[in-house]
Design a protein around this motif. Structure first.
Motif, PDB file in Angstrom:
ATOM      1  N   LEU A  31     -36.025 -40.271 -83.183  1.00  0.00           N
ATOM      2  CA  LEU A  31     -37.333 -40.448 -84.610  1.00  0.00           C
ATOM      3  C   LEU A  31     -36.962 -39.660 -85.702  1.00  0.00           C
ATOM      4  N   GLN A  32     -36.079 -38.524 -85.569  1.00  0.00           N
ATOM      5  CA  GLN A  32     -36.254 -37.486 -86.799  1.00  0.00           C
ATOM      6  C   GLN A  32     -36.653 -36.922 -86.599  1.00  0.00           C
ATOM      7  N   LEU A  33     -37.475 -36.429 -85.211  1.00  0.00           N
ATOM      8  CA  LEU A  33     -38.705 -35.575 -84.445  1.00  0.00           C
ATOM      9  C   LEU A  33     -38.674 -33.854 -84.121  1.00  0.00           C
ATOM     10  N   PRO A  34     -38.733 -33.204 -84.385  1.00  0.00           N
ATOM     11  CA  PRO A  34     -38.889 -31.713 -83.581  1.00  0.00           C
ATOM     12  C   PRO A  34     -38.931 -31.839 -82.200  1.00  0.00           C
ATOM     13  N   ILE A  35     -38.427 -31.833 -81.259  1.00  0.00           N
ATOM     14  CA  ILE A  35     -39.155 -31.451 -79.601  1.00  0.00           C
ATOM     15  C   ILE A  35     -38.643 -30.421 -79.156  1.00  0.00           C
ATOM     16  N   LEU A  36     -40.883 -30.366 -78.406  1.00  0.00           N
ATOM     17  CA  LEU A  36     -40.621 -29.191 -77.739  1.00  0.00           C
ATOM     18  C   LEU A  36     -40.794 -29.302 -76.588  1.00  0.00           C
ATOM     19  N   PHE A  37     -40.301 -28.796 -75.447  1.00  0.00           N
ATOM     20  CA  PHE A  37     -40.232 -28.997 -73.966  1.00  0.00           C
ATOM     21  C   PHE A  37     -41.357 -28.137 -73.392  1.00  0.00           C
ATOM     22  N   THR A  38     -41.905 -28.543 -72.597  1.00  0.00           N
ATOM     23  CA  THR A  38     -42.732 -27.628 -72.474  1.00  0.00           C
ATOM     24  C   THR A  38     -42.774 -28.138 -70.363  1.00  0.00           C
ATOM     25  N   CYS A  39     -41.710 -27.060 -68.866  1.00  0.00           N
ATOM     26  CA  CYS A  39     -42.057 -26.948 -67.969  1.00  0.00           C
ATOM     27  C   CYS A  39     -42.990 -27.193 -67.163  1.00  0.00           C
ATOM     28  N   TYR A  40     -42.639 -27.570 -66.157  1.00  0.00           N
ATOM     29  CA  TYR A  40     -44.072 -27.541 -64.654  1.00  0.00           C
ATOM     30  C   TYR A  40     -43.166 -27.478 -63.309  1.00  0.00           C
ATOM     31  N   PRO A  41     -44.165 -26.663 -62.242  1.00  0.00           N
ATOM     32  CA  PRO A  41     -43.075 -26.582 -61.108  1.00  0.00           C
ATOM     33  C   PRO A  41     -43.473 -28.192 -59.770  1.00  0.00           C
ATOM     34  N   MET A  42     -43.657 -28.743 -60.316  1.00  0.00           N
ATOM     35  CA  MET A  42     -44.001 -30.473 -59.275  1.00  0.00           C
ATOM     36  C   MET A  42     -44.745 -31.506 -60.498  1.00  0.00           C
ATOM     37  N   ALA A  43     -43.904 -32.300 -59.754  1.00  0.00           N
ATOM     38  CA  ALA A  43     -44.863 -33.339 -60.569  1.00  0.00           C
ATOM     39  C   ALA A  43     -45.971 -33.932 -60.948  1.00  0.00           C
ATOM     40  N   GLY A  44     -46.785 -33.756 -59.761  1.00  0.00           N
ATOM     41  CA  GLY A  44     -48.082 -33.514 -59.752  1.00  0.00           C
ATOM     42  C   GLY A  44     -48.771 -32.544 -61.408  1.00  0.00           C
ATOM     43  N   ALA A  45     -48.505 -31.658 -61.643  1.00  0.00           N
ATOM     44  CA  ALA A  45     -49.019 -30.250 -62.883  1.00  0.00           C
ATOM     45  C   ALA A  45     -48.101 -31.713 -64.247  1.00  0.00           C
ATOM     46  N   THR A  46     -46.657 -32.340 -63.985  1.00  0.00           N
ATOM     47  CA  THR A  46     -46.424 -32.549 -65.159  1.00  0.00           C
ATOM     48  C   THR A  46     -46.875 -33.967 -65.677  1.00  0.00           C
ATOM     49  N   VAL A  47     -48.576 -34.466 -64.472  1.00  0.00           N
ATOM     50  CA  VAL A  47     -48.808 -35.691 -64.660  1.00  0.00           C
ATOM     51  C   VAL A  47     -50.064 -35.083 -65.301  1.00  0.00           C
ATOM     52  N   GLU A  48     -50.390 -34.605 -64.591  1.00  0.00           N
ATOM     53  CA  GLU A  48     -51.364 -33.943 -65.324  1.00  0.00           C
ATOM     54  C   GLU A  48     -51.505 -33.830 -66.907  1.00  0.00           C
ATOM     55  N   ALA A  49     -50.212 -32.952 -67.258  1.00  0.00           N
ATOM     56  CA  ALA A  49     -50.045 -32.654 -68.146  1.00  0.00           C
ATOM     57  C   ALA A  49     -50.543 -33.700 -69.497  1.00  0.00           C
ATOM     58  N   GLY A  95     -48.222 -33.684 -54.508  1.00  0.00           N
ATOM     59  CA  GLY A  95     -48.528 -34.541 -55.299  1.00  0.00           C
ATOM     60  C   GLY A  95     -46.908 -34.698 -55.685  1.00  0.00           C
ATOM     61  N   SER A  96     -46.114 -35.271 -55.626  1.00  0.00           N
ATOM     62  CA  SER A  96     -44.744 -35.887 -55.739  1.00  0.00           C
ATOM     63  C   SER A  96     -44.416 -37.103 -55.294  1.00  0.00           C
ATOM     64  N   ALA A  97     -43.267 -37.758 -55.917  1.00  0.00           N
ATOM     65  CA  ALA A  97     -43.892 -39.579 -55.845  1.00  0.00           C
ATOM     66  C   ALA A  97     -43.449 -39.541 -54.028  1.00  0.00           C
ATOM     67  N   TYR A  98     -43.492 -38.815 -52.883  1.00  0.00           N
ATOM     68  CA  TYR A  98     -43.064 -38.778 -52.011  1.00  0.00           C
ATOM     69  C   TYR A  98     -44.060 -39.091 -51.244  1.00  0.00           C
ATOM     70  N   ASP A  99     -45.331 -37.144 -51.866  1.00  0.00           N
ATOM     71  CA  ASP A  99     -46.250 -37.262 -51.309  1.00  0.00           C
ATOM     72  C   ASP A  99     -47.575 -38.604 -50.832  1.00  0.00           C
TER      73      ASP A  99
END
Length: 245
Positions: free
Chosen positions: A54-72, A132-136
């Motif tokens: 896409l010729q876009l710059p990228i920015l990674f933000t890391c989260y400790p668990m899936a639930g927080a990633t989904v909320e983001a 908040g994981s898929a298993y949960d």
């Protein structure tokens, strides 16, 4: 970039930067590089590939668990995430086809009378699972008689279990196996209790999210067909998982 028109690109990455949420709760997909502190893994490779196309710059933000990633991604903090497909999350998130499949397993102590996955859902059993994981989410729907005890994240499950919490640990089979190496007297129940399909998720709140999903879905299918995913799995030494069909 001729595959994506400007309007769609604006919806896809409204800030002009592709903001990617990385779930560190599943080390099979992403982890932090010990030397640089930057995220690495299959999810990171896929995200970099998409940003490059896409010729876009990228920015990674890391989260400790899936639930927080989904909320983001639901809140608009990031543009896309790499998480397990789940119908509860699907109310707000649109998924691509899965790019990799991972098995969920149960672990018990050697002294446990439990021998099969089918033995776990019984009165008195307490299953430790990452919050908040898929298993949960899956076990919350499926478990009828046992109880669920939630650790702060998936990485804490085995440590909590060994500290006396619950009598069954649930999680990614490979992570349980790895964590168990730090202890003695543990065994996995044979087989799996679920298959986890990992995919890219984007917020349904975005304009033209269907077209964005269609573009990403085409990319994921192409990466699977070309061998990109399989090569990334080999490069990052991912074992016990497989490229999704």
């Amino acid at each position: 970039m001729n595959q994506v028109n400007p309007a769609l690109l604006s919806s896809f990455a409204p800030t002009g930067i592709l903001r990617v949420g990385i779930n560190l709760g599943n080390p099979l997909l992403a982890s932090l590089d010990g030397d640089t502190g930057n995220p690495k893994g299959i999810a990171v490779d896929i995200a970099n590939h998409i940003a490059s196309k896409l010729q876009l710059p990228i920015l990674f933000t890391c989260y400790p668990m899936a639930g927080a990633t989904v909320e983001a991604v639901k809140s608009g903090e990031v543009d896309l995430v790499f998480v397990a497909i789940d119908p509860v999350r699907g109310a707000d998130i649109s998924y691509t086809p899965a790019y990799i499949q991972i098995e969920g397993a149960y672990m018990v102590k050697d002294s446990s009378p439990l021998q099969q996955n089918e033995d776990v859902d019984a009165p008195g059993n307490e299953i430790v699972v990452g919050k908040g994981s898929a298993y949960d989410l899956y076990l919350t729907r499926e478990i009828k008689q046992a109880s669920l005890l939630r650790s702060a994240n998936s990485q804490a499950v085995v440590d909590d279990f060994m500290s006396g919490v619950g009598n069954v640990a649930a999680g990614v089979k490979q992570q349980l196996e790895s964590d168990a190496q730090r202890y003695e007297g543990l065994r996995l129940l044979p087989g799996r209790f679920m298959v986890i399909n990992q995919a890219i998720g984007i917020p349904k709140a975005r304009v033209d999210f269907e077209k964005t999903n269609a573009y990403l879905s085409t990319e994921i299918e192409a990466l699977k067909a070309s061998g990109f995913i399989a090569e990334a799995m080999q490069r990052h030494q991912v074992q016990g998982a497989k490229v999704a069909e």
